[in-house]
Scaffold this active site. Structure first.
Site, PDB file in Angstrom:
ATOM      1  N   SER A  54       0.798  -1.234   0.000  1.00 52.41           N
ATOM      2  CA  SER A  54       0.000   0.000   0.000  1.00 52.41           C
ATOM      3  C   SER A  54       0.826   1.277   0.000  1.00 52.41           C
ATOM      4  O   SER A  54       0.251   2.370  -0.126  1.00 52.41           O
ATOM      5  CB  SER A  54      -0.942   0.009   1.201  1.00 52.41           C
ATOM      6  OG  SER A  54      -2.033  -0.846   0.980  1.00 52.41           O
ATOM      7  N   LYS A  57       0.166   3.841  -2.617  1.00 52.16           N
ATOM      8  CA  LYS A  57      -0.835   4.903  -2.534  1.00 52.16           C
ATOM      9  C   LYS A  57      -0.219   6.288  -2.382  1.00 52.16           C
ATOM     10  O   LYS A  57      -0.930   7.291  -2.524  1.00 52.16           O
ATOM     11  CB  LYS A  57      -1.802   4.621  -1.381  1.00 52.16           C
ATOM     12  CG  LYS A  57      -2.621   3.348  -1.557  1.00 52.16           C
ATOM     13  CD  LYS A  57      -3.634   3.180  -0.432  1.00 52.16           C
ATOM     14  CE  LYS A  57      -4.469   1.927  -0.603  1.00 52.16           C
ATOM     15  NZ  LYS A  57      -3.898   0.755   0.081  1.00 52.16           N
ATOM     16  N   SER A 114      -5.791   3.359   4.851  1.00 52.99           N
ATOM     17  CA  SER A 114      -5.241   2.662   3.685  1.00 52.99           C
ATOM     18  C   SER A 114      -6.328   1.968   2.870  1.00 52.99           C
ATOM     19  O   SER A 114      -6.154   0.841   2.392  1.00 52.99           O
ATOM     20  CB  SER A 114      -4.186   1.639   4.133  1.00 52.99           C
ATOM     21  OG  SER A 114      -3.405   1.219   3.043  1.00 52.99           O
TER      22      SER A 114
END
Length: 372
Positions: A54, A57, A114
């Site tokens: 993640s 991102k 997240s």
């Protein structure tokens, strides 16, 4: 003496791996970078291309924040969740197809929780589709000099990807770019919050925000392929550090390694900031004006704390004579540590100043006479 030197060298060779291991932990790759200057303070296998989970991102958020700053989208815009966005697994806020949420709430959900579904919803809103947004991600990566990066999606889920990879150095570069947008700190410093009018709670996946002095971001990530990753950022004494950890074995070891790297940076380095400045009333001879205004660019440098103070020395050229064009060099700023010049900047004239001639002199005289 030779025997003593040999003993000291052997000791150094034995100690160095231990020190390195203390900074790396069990991570596959790490880097410690100062954000404004991109100065690397420590690195280990920092160019290895690895799955980032993640931490992906960060690029998603960067493109969204840039779209906000350009005015392409507004924080108050309502974004309607698609079937595709709602289908994301992993970390999520459980968006339903057709559910509307503001850009502001979606950004908060991506940063704090997240949320994979929120990331895709934002991507589709900015670019029309997730695939189009991924193209923008890779284009922006190229612009930032991220040479070991290839994005396949917006959120870092890697069960079906084939080459969704980036490096610790590349993550640090996109992190630094995201940190250059102050609005991001409105989200990255949140420990707990809610969306849906308080009905859905969010808790930051980055525990350093609560427990590390100066922590102000940025993004965690973990999958079975990527291990535990983080881009951990912290600010102390006007120095913004970025510690990137990739492929740690556990969340705790990832966080401990990030904290160790940040501690190392703050303990051993400092930053000197010299802002962009103007110099007024610089004398000029033979011109339609008696003085000119000039300026020079900002300069920042990261130094070891024991390397000596950095000072600024401004030198203006003697007998500056018209004509002068905007951008002409009229002096220099020298940045020094002791007697050593470590950097210099040009001082540039801000405006044109014509050479004095008969007609301009006559205008000046008439102007003064009219005033009298």
């Amino acid at each position: 003496m030779k025997r003593l030197v040999c003993i000291l060298l052997c000791l150094f060779m034995l100690i160095t791996p231990v020190l390195a291991n203390e900074l790396n932990g069990d991570a596959k790759s790490v880097i410690l970078m100062e954000a404004s200057t991109k100065t690397v303070l420590y690195e280990y296998e920092a160019d290895n291309a690895l799955p980032p989970a993640s931490v992906t991102k960060i690029m998603t958020l960067l493109l969204v924040i840039e779209a906000v700053d350009r005015g392409d989208i507004q924080l108050t815009d309502q974004v309607t969740c698609s079937e595709n966005a709602a289908s994301m697994g992993g970390s999520q806020i459980y968006l339903e197809p057709g559910e509307a949420m503001t850009v502001d709430e979606l950004i908060k959900s991506v940063v704090v929780a997240s949320a994979n579904d929120a990331a895709v919803a934002l991507a589709e809103y900015v670019a029309g589709s997730e695939s189009a947004f991924v193209e923008l991600m890779n284009k922006r990566a190229g612009e930032l000099g991220m040479v070991n990066t290839n994005f396949e999606n917006t959120n870092g889920l890697d069960d079906t990807t084939t080459s969704h990879l980036t490096s610790a150095r590349d993550i640090a570069l996109m992190s630094a770019e995201l940190l250059s947008h102050p609005i991001i700190f409105n989200y990255t410093t949140i420990w707990m919050d809610t969306v849906r009018n308080g009905q859905f709670g969010l808790t930051n996946t980055n525990r350093l925000i609560k427990f590390y002095n100066g922590a102000n971001g940025l993004k965690t990530g973990s999958t079975s392929h990527a291990g535990f990753c983080i881009s951990a950022t912290a600010l102390r004494d006007d120095m913004q550090l970025i510690a990137v950890i990739m492929g740690a074995s556990t969340r705790d070891s990832r966080n401990a390694t990030a904290q160790t790297l940040l501690d190392y940076g703050f303990a051993n380095y400092c930053i000197y900031h010299f802002p962009e400045s103007e110099i007024n009333d610089v004398p000029i001879y033979g011109g339609t004006e008696e003085t000119l205004c000039a300026s020079y660019q900002e300069y920042s440098i990261v130094r070891e704390k024991n390397a000596g103070e950095v000072t600024q020395n401004i030198e203006i050229n003697e007998n500056i004579t018209a004509p002068i064009a905007a951008g002409d060099v009229i002096g220099h700023v020298y940045y020094q540590s002791g007697d050593e010049v470590i950097h210099e900047e040009e001082i540039l004239a801000n405006t044109d100043i014509d050479k004095l001639n008969f007609m301009s002199m006559l205008k000046m005289i008439l102007g003064k006479w009219c005033v009298m």
